[in-house]
Design an enzyme around this catalytic site. Structure first.
Site, short mmCIF file in Angstrom:
data_model
loop_
_atom_site.label_atom_id
_atom_site.label_comp_id
_atom_site.label_asym_id
_atom_site.label_seq_id
_atom_site.Cartn_x
_atom_site.Cartn_y
_atom_site.Cartn_z
N ASP A 5 9.06 -7.29 -4.02
CA ASP A 5 8.98 -8.44 -4.93
C ASP A 5 10.00 -9.45 -4.42
OD1 ASP A 5 8.70 -10.16 -7.06
OD2 ASP A 5 9.99 -9.01 -8.38
N GLU A 66 4.49 -9.31 -3.09
CA GLU A 66 3.99 -10.17 -4.16
C GLU A 66 3.64 -11.55 -3.60
OE1 GLU A 66 5.68 -9.92 -8.20
OE2 GLU A 66 5.84 -12.10 -8.08
N ASP A 139 13.54 -6.42 -11.18
CA ASP A 139 12.93 -6.72 -9.89
C ASP A 139 12.51 -5.46 -9.16
OD1 ASP A 139 13.96 -9.81 -9.56
OD2 ASP A 139 15.41 -8.51 -10.55
#
Lengths: 180, 180
Positions: A5, A66, A139
């Site tokens: 991410d 992502e 996260d």
């Protein structure tokens, strides 16, 4: 499966072991951090080194990153985009297949809703992996969700690709049989 | 001085030799190209390899990269940001100092106006370097402008830093002289 991410201040990274239809287990999850006081090239270099250490350690078969959109969070989006570029290159440099999933795709895969909040994603990540509590920070949990999303979606995609290959082979065999 | 105008389809890159107050000469300028048909990780990897080849070949003392803003060109800004992240990491990895300049700063340094058009920038780049015509494509000329901008601005910054150091040394010498 390594999930990333991307972010400049906190870059979520997580490794999940397993395949579709079988229990998944968490290898590890963390957030790579860089100081907002450091200069940008050094921060990006820190993220690159962190990702490379993870790849060396967990030796993933594939990497899920992502997908970043320009629409939201204008103040941080450039750093996020740069970090995502680093993640993509780290994977490509080692010949690892890379997939991009949107946050909505990851949330939908895990919770059934593309608009689930962070708490819901954390709860489902913990439930899927049999953990007592969600990975921290958020996260890291997002990176786990991304890895799970890719194992599940990738599995489906791989089955479709396999089915198409099988079909093409049967067509080819039938064509040859007619030719004889 | 290596100048990089980051982009995914065409990444301008140029090397300029010289220092402030002396004639500058063009070592080379080109645009690294990646195919829009290739997948994103491979494109970024191609840009990384191209930049590394340039660094190996021209051995710059420093790298100037165009600062990317989220405001304009929403459709291409993510790829541009990712390419700029790669450029910054390539420089940082080799310990090269990196400077970011905005397009306006580069244009202003070369033409006197931050809103000069591409033709004007190309004309001035050719004039400054004593070329018969502007480097092609425009992305290469932009990378040249960036390198020149950094040599001139960096030179000014270096002189300010030097003057500050000189002043601090004089203060220290005076302090010691009084102490004796």
């Amino acid at each position: 499966m390594l999930g990333i991410d991307p972010g400049l201040t906190r870059c979520g990274i997580a490794a999940v072991d397993g395949s579709i239809g079988r229990p998944l287990s968490l290898v590890g999850a963390d957030a790579l951090r860089t100081s907002p006081d450091a200069d940008l090239p050094q921060r990006l270099l820190g993220i690159e080194r962190g990702i490379e250490e993870w790849i060396d350690r967990v030796r993933p078969d594939a990497v899920a990153v992502e997908r970043v959109f320009a629409q939201h969070n204008l103040s941080t989006v450039m750093g996020t985009a740069q970090a995502s570029g680093i993640a993509l290159v780290c994977a490509a440099r080692r010949g690892l297949p890379v997939a991009l999933h949107t946050p909505s795709e990851a949330k939908a895969a895990i919770t059934g809703s593309g608009r689930a909040d962070k708490a819901q994603v954390g709860t489902m990540v913990a439930r899927i992996l049999g953990l007592d509590s969600p990975p921290r920070p958020a996260d890291a949990a997002d990176a786990v969700a991304l890895a799970i999303c890719h194992i599940w979606r990738g599995g489906a995609q791989a089955r479709v690709a396999q089915a198409q290959q099988d079909f093409a082979r049967k067509v080819e065999l039938a064509r040859r049989a007619r030719g004889r």
